[in-house]
Design an enzyme around this catalytic site. Structure first.
Site, PDB file in Angstrom:
ATOM      1  N   TYR A   1       3.497 -55.841 -22.484  1.00 17.66           N
ATOM      2  CA  TYR A   1       3.927 -56.741 -22.761  1.00 17.66           C
ATOM      3  C   TYR A   1       4.786 -57.338 -21.652  1.00 17.66           C
ATOM      4  O   TYR A   1       5.694 -58.759 -22.087  1.00 17.66           O
ATOM      5  CB  TYR A   1       5.575 -57.085 -23.695  1.00 17.66           C
ATOM      6  CG  TYR A   1       4.930 -55.913 -25.249  1.00 17.66           C
ATOM      7  CD1 TYR A   1       3.236 -55.843 -25.024  1.00 17.66           C
ATOM      8  CD2 TYR A   1       5.811 -55.218 -26.198  1.00 17.66           C
ATOM      9  CE1 TYR A   1       2.485 -55.225 -26.920  1.00 17.66           C
ATOM     10  CE2 TYR A   1       5.195 -54.439 -27.555  1.00 17.66           C
ATOM     11  CZ  TYR A   1       3.801 -54.525 -26.593  1.00 17.66           C
ATOM     12  OH  TYR A   1       3.331 -53.723 -28.320  1.00 17.66           O
TER      13      TYR A   1
ATOM     14  N   ASP B   1      11.166 -51.826 -29.410  1.00 20.48           N
ATOM     15  CA  ASP B   1       9.864 -51.085 -29.033  1.00 20.48           C
ATOM     16  C   ASP B   1       9.104 -52.313 -27.779  1.00 20.48           C
ATOM     17  O   ASP B   1       8.196 -53.702 -28.618  1.00 20.48           O
ATOM     18  CB  ASP B   1       8.672 -51.372 -30.097  1.00 20.48           C
ATOM     19  CG  ASP B   1       8.138 -50.972 -30.576  1.00 20.48           C
ATOM     20  OD1 ASP B   1       7.342 -49.535 -30.515  1.00 20.48           O
ATOM     21  OD2 ASP B   1       6.817 -51.933 -30.090  1.00 20.48           O
TER      22      ASP B   1
ATOM     23  N   HIS C   1      -0.894 -46.359 -25.410  1.00 26.32           N
ATOM     24  CA  HIS C   1      -0.928 -47.811 -26.147  1.00 26.32           C
ATOM     25  C   HIS C   1      -2.020 -47.645 -27.173  1.00 26.32           C
ATOM     26  O   HIS C   1      -2.001 -48.713 -28.367  1.00 26.32           O
ATOM     27  CB  HIS C   1      -1.137 -48.825 -25.039  1.00 26.32           C
ATOM     28  CG  HIS C   1      -0.840 -50.342 -25.842  1.00 26.32           C
ATOM     29  ND1 HIS C   1       0.621 -50.779 -25.622  1.00 26.32           N
ATOM     30  CD2 HIS C   1      -0.551 -50.435 -27.277  1.00 26.32           C
ATOM     31  CE1 HIS C   1       0.930 -51.849 -26.097  1.00 26.32           C
ATOM     32  NE2 HIS C   1       0.269 -51.966 -27.176  1.00 26.32           N
TER      33      HIS C   1
ATOM     34  N   LYS D   1       4.425 -48.417 -23.709  1.00 24.59           N
ATOM     35  CA  LYS D   1       3.471 -48.147 -23.735  1.00 24.59           C
ATOM     36  C   LYS D   1       2.633 -47.552 -22.881  1.00 24.59           C
ATOM     37  O   LYS D   1       2.885 -49.071 -22.106  1.00 24.59           O
ATOM     38  CB  LYS D   1       3.164 -48.853 -25.043  1.00 24.59           C
ATOM     39  CG  LYS D   1       4.289 -49.015 -26.431  1.00 24.59           C
ATOM     40  CD  LYS D   1       3.197 -49.179 -27.394  1.00 24.59           C
ATOM     41  CE  LYS D   1       3.946 -50.242 -28.686  1.00 24.59           C
ATOM     42  NZ  LYS D   1       4.329 -51.711 -27.999  1.00 24.59           N
TER      43      LYS D   1
HETATM   44  N1  LIG Z   1       0.896 -50.763 -30.445  1.00 26.95           N
HETATM   45  C1  LIG Z   1       0.015 -52.117 -30.980  1.00 26.95           C
HETATM   46  O1  LIG Z   1      -1.024 -51.815 -30.141  1.00 26.95           O
HETATM   47  C2  LIG Z   1       0.851 -53.119 -31.148  1.00 26.95           C
HETATM   48  C3  LIG Z   1       0.146 -54.196 -31.442  1.00 26.95           C
HETATM   49  C4  LIG Z   1       0.748 -55.500 -32.136  1.00 26.95           C
HETATM   50  C5  LIG Z   1       2.781 -55.311 -32.362  1.00 26.95           C
HETATM   51  N2  LIG Z   1       3.166 -53.901 -32.176  1.00 26.95           N
HETATM   52  C6  LIG Z   1       4.093 -54.188 -32.197  1.00 26.95           C
HETATM   53  O2  LIG Z   1       5.122 -54.703 -33.697  1.00 26.95           O
HETATM   54  C7  LIG Z   1       5.845 -54.982 -33.326  1.00 26.95           C
HETATM   55  C8  LIG Z   1       5.635 -56.769 -34.770  1.00 26.95           C
HETATM   56  O3  LIG Z   1       4.422 -57.144 -34.738  1.00 26.95           O
HETATM   57  P1  LIG Z   1       3.830 -58.680 -34.767  1.00 26.95           P
HETATM   58  O4  LIG Z   1       4.321 -58.792 -33.212  1.00 26.95           O
HETATM   59  O5  LIG Z   1       2.978 -58.512 -33.827  1.00 26.95           O
HETATM   60  O6  LIG Z   1       3.992 -58.613 -35.916  1.00 26.95           O
HETATM   61  P2  LIG Z   1       4.839 -59.270 -37.228  1.00 26.95           P
HETATM   62  O7  LIG Z   1       6.208 -58.241 -36.982  1.00 26.95           O
HETATM   63  O8  LIG Z   1       3.971 -58.590 -37.903  1.00 26.95           O
HETATM   64  O9  LIG Z   1       5.518 -60.862 -37.311  1.00 26.95           O
HETATM   65  C9  LIG Z   1       5.953 -61.589 -36.480  1.00 26.95           C
HETATM   66  C10 LIG Z   1       5.981 -62.994 -36.807  1.00 26.95           C
HETATM   67  O10 LIG Z   1       6.906 -62.828 -38.000  1.00 26.95           O
HETATM   68  C11 LIG Z   1       7.789 -64.157 -38.271  1.00 26.95           C
HETATM   69  N3  LIG Z   1       8.906 -63.295 -38.476  1.00 26.95           N
HETATM   70  C12 LIG Z   1       9.614 -62.363 -38.051  1.00 26.95           C
HETATM   71  N4  LIG Z   1      10.804 -62.609 -39.686  1.00 26.95           N
HETATM   72  C13 LIG Z   1      10.687 -63.130 -40.233  1.00 26.95           C
HETATM   73  C14 LIG Z   1      11.385 -63.592 -41.190  1.00 26.95           C
HETATM   74  N5  LIG Z   1      12.367 -62.993 -41.873  1.00 26.95           N
HETATM   75  N6  LIG Z   1      10.933 -64.654 -42.052  1.00 26.95           N
HETATM   76  C15 LIG Z   1       9.523 -65.090 -41.979  1.00 26.95           C
HETATM   77  N7  LIG Z   1       9.063 -64.751 -40.407  1.00 26.95           N
HETATM   78  C16 LIG Z   1       9.920 -63.690 -39.592  1.00 26.95           C
HETATM   79  C17 LIG Z   1       8.423 -64.170 -36.857  1.00 26.95           C
HETATM   80  O11 LIG Z   1       8.297 -65.472 -36.164  1.00 26.95           O
HETATM   81  P3  LIG Z   1       9.373 -65.486 -35.108  1.00 26.95           P
HETATM   82  O12 LIG Z   1       9.709 -64.243 -34.112  1.00 26.95           O
HETATM   83  O13 LIG Z   1       9.081 -66.924 -34.494  1.00 26.95           O
HETATM   84  O14 LIG Z   1      10.876 -65.265 -35.878  1.00 26.95           O
HETATM   85  C18 LIG Z   1       6.619 -63.587 -36.061  1.00 26.95           C
HETATM   86  O15 LIG Z   1       6.190 -64.981 -35.706  1.00 26.95           O
HETATM   87  C19 LIG Z   1       5.184 -55.672 -32.300  1.00 26.95           C
HETATM   88  O16 LIG Z   1       5.985 -57.312 -30.971  1.00 26.95           O
HETATM   89  C20 LIG Z   1       5.090 -54.991 -30.974  1.00 26.95           C
HETATM   90  O17 LIG Z   1       7.070 -54.140 -31.254  1.00 26.95           O
HETATM   91  C21 LIG Z   1       2.584 -53.165 -31.227  1.00 26.95           C
END
Ligand SMILES: NC(=O)c1ccc[n+]([C@@H]2O[C@H](COP(=O)([O-])OP(=O)(O)OC[C@H]3O[C@@H](n4cnc5c(N)ncnc54)[C@H](OP(=O)(O)O)[C@@H]3O)[C@@H](O)[C@H]2O)c1
Length: 274
Positions: free
Chosen positions: A51, A46, A109, A76
């Site tokens: 990004y 994704d 988005h 997006k």
């Molecule tokens: N459509 C939208 O508006 C929108 C908005 C936000 C996000 N997104 C999408 O959703 C995806 C995920 O959301 P997000 O990146 O905001 O946050 P998330 O997936 O909720 O959390 C990511 C965080 O958790 C850590 N992490 C991941 N797996 C872990 C594990 N097994 N144990 C401990 N820590 C862990 C990562 O650290 P490390 O990376 O340092 O390992 C990072 O700091 C994004 O990358 C993006 O593709 C979309």
């Protein structure tokens, strides 16, 4: 390595239920992270124009040697590219950066209601789907009134709505609306950017199942029918987040997780974000 489960979208296309999110991953880093993820068994990525890592994502997929059809790529359209002509051009630019001739899923988005251009943008996405540049089309961060307006004005029902969704923001009304209209729910920030890790209930369930808190929350998404895209740049966590195919949460434990909802966002409110 067990295959990721897939969902069939309302347009008949298949989408992996678990993929890798790459927000806040640089273009350079994305090459390594996506390569690691594909090696570990991920088959969905994704990304988004904003990004700034579409080129790195595309490079990693090409270098993986996997057939293009085996990797599900979502990108997006950014807010400043909304509008009919702008959206068509934005797709072209994204495809160039990815080095691909189609994406599997193209999303608006944010609805950015202050611009009031998402209906025009959606018409462009309908055309992109008809012409094959986007196999499936959908939206992100749309609330029910945005979806109702779009459904009333359009031919194609979005295949997916990607929204913030985690144990502290469970969005039951959105999920019910999606279910009633055949729209798949995709959870962003599924780990609430790390905020759920200290939760005592999730900790208890992690101990009970011999899994990590992240794995409990990812499994909760799968067992609740959502698509989920946790982000990690850490090779061990990438693997950990995928290693959730060997257990299911019991109904009582799913119900316990439901009690954690606090309607608490870690990201912006779509009504005001522009
Ligand atoms: N459509 C939208 O508006 C929108 C908005 C936000 C996000 N997104 C999408 O959703 C995806 C995920 O959301 P997000 O990146 O905001 O946050 P998330 O997936 O909720 O959390 C990511 C965080 O958790 C850590 N992490 C991941 N797996 C872990 C594990 N097994 N144990 C401990 N820590 C862990 C990562 O650290 P490390 O990376 O340092 O390992 C990072 O700091 C994004 O990358 C993006 O593709 C979309």
């Amino acid at each position: 390595m067990e295959a990721t489960p897939t969902l069939i979208l309302n347009d008949g296309k298949r989408m992996p239920q678990l993929g890798l999110g790459v927000w806040q991953v640089s273009d350079e880093e994305a090459v390594d992270v996506v390569r690691d993820a594909l090696n570990a068994g991920y088959r969905a990525v994704d990304t988004a124009a904003i990004y700034g890592n579409e080129a790195g994502v595309g490079q990693a997929i090409r270098e993986s040697g996997l057939p293009r059809a085996e990797v599900f790529v979502t990108t997006k359209i950014w807010n400043t590219d909304q509008g009919y002509d702008q959206a068509l051009r934005a797709m072209e630019t994204s495809l160039k950066r990815l080095g691909m001739d189609y994406v599997d899923l193209y999303l608006i988005h944010w609805p950015t209601p202050s611009q009031d251009r998402y209906l025009d943008t959606w018409r462009a996405l309908e055309r992109l789907r008809a012409e094959g540049m986007a196999r499936s089309i959908g939206v992100s961060n749309f609330k029910i009134p945005h979806l109702e307006r779009l459904l009333a004005a359009s031919e194609v029902v979005p295949a997916v709505n990607q929204i913030e969704l985690h144990p502290y923001l469970q969005q039951p009304e959105m999920r019910a609306f999606h279910a009633a209209h055949g729209i798949a729910t995709e959870s962003w920030s599924p780990l609430a950017k790390g905020q759920i890790f200290g939760d005592p209930v999730i900790g208890e369930l992690a101990a009970k199942y011999g899994k990590s808190p992240a794995q409990i929350v990812i499994r909760w998404n799968l067992d609740s029918g959502q698509i989920v895209i946790p982000k990690s740049v850490t090779p061990s966590r990438l693997r950990e987040n995928l290693a959730v195919m060997d257990f299911r949460l019991e109904p009582d434990d799913l119900a316990r997780l439901t009690t954690l909802d606090q309607s608490r966002r870690v990201g912006p409110d779509p009504d005001t974000f522009s």
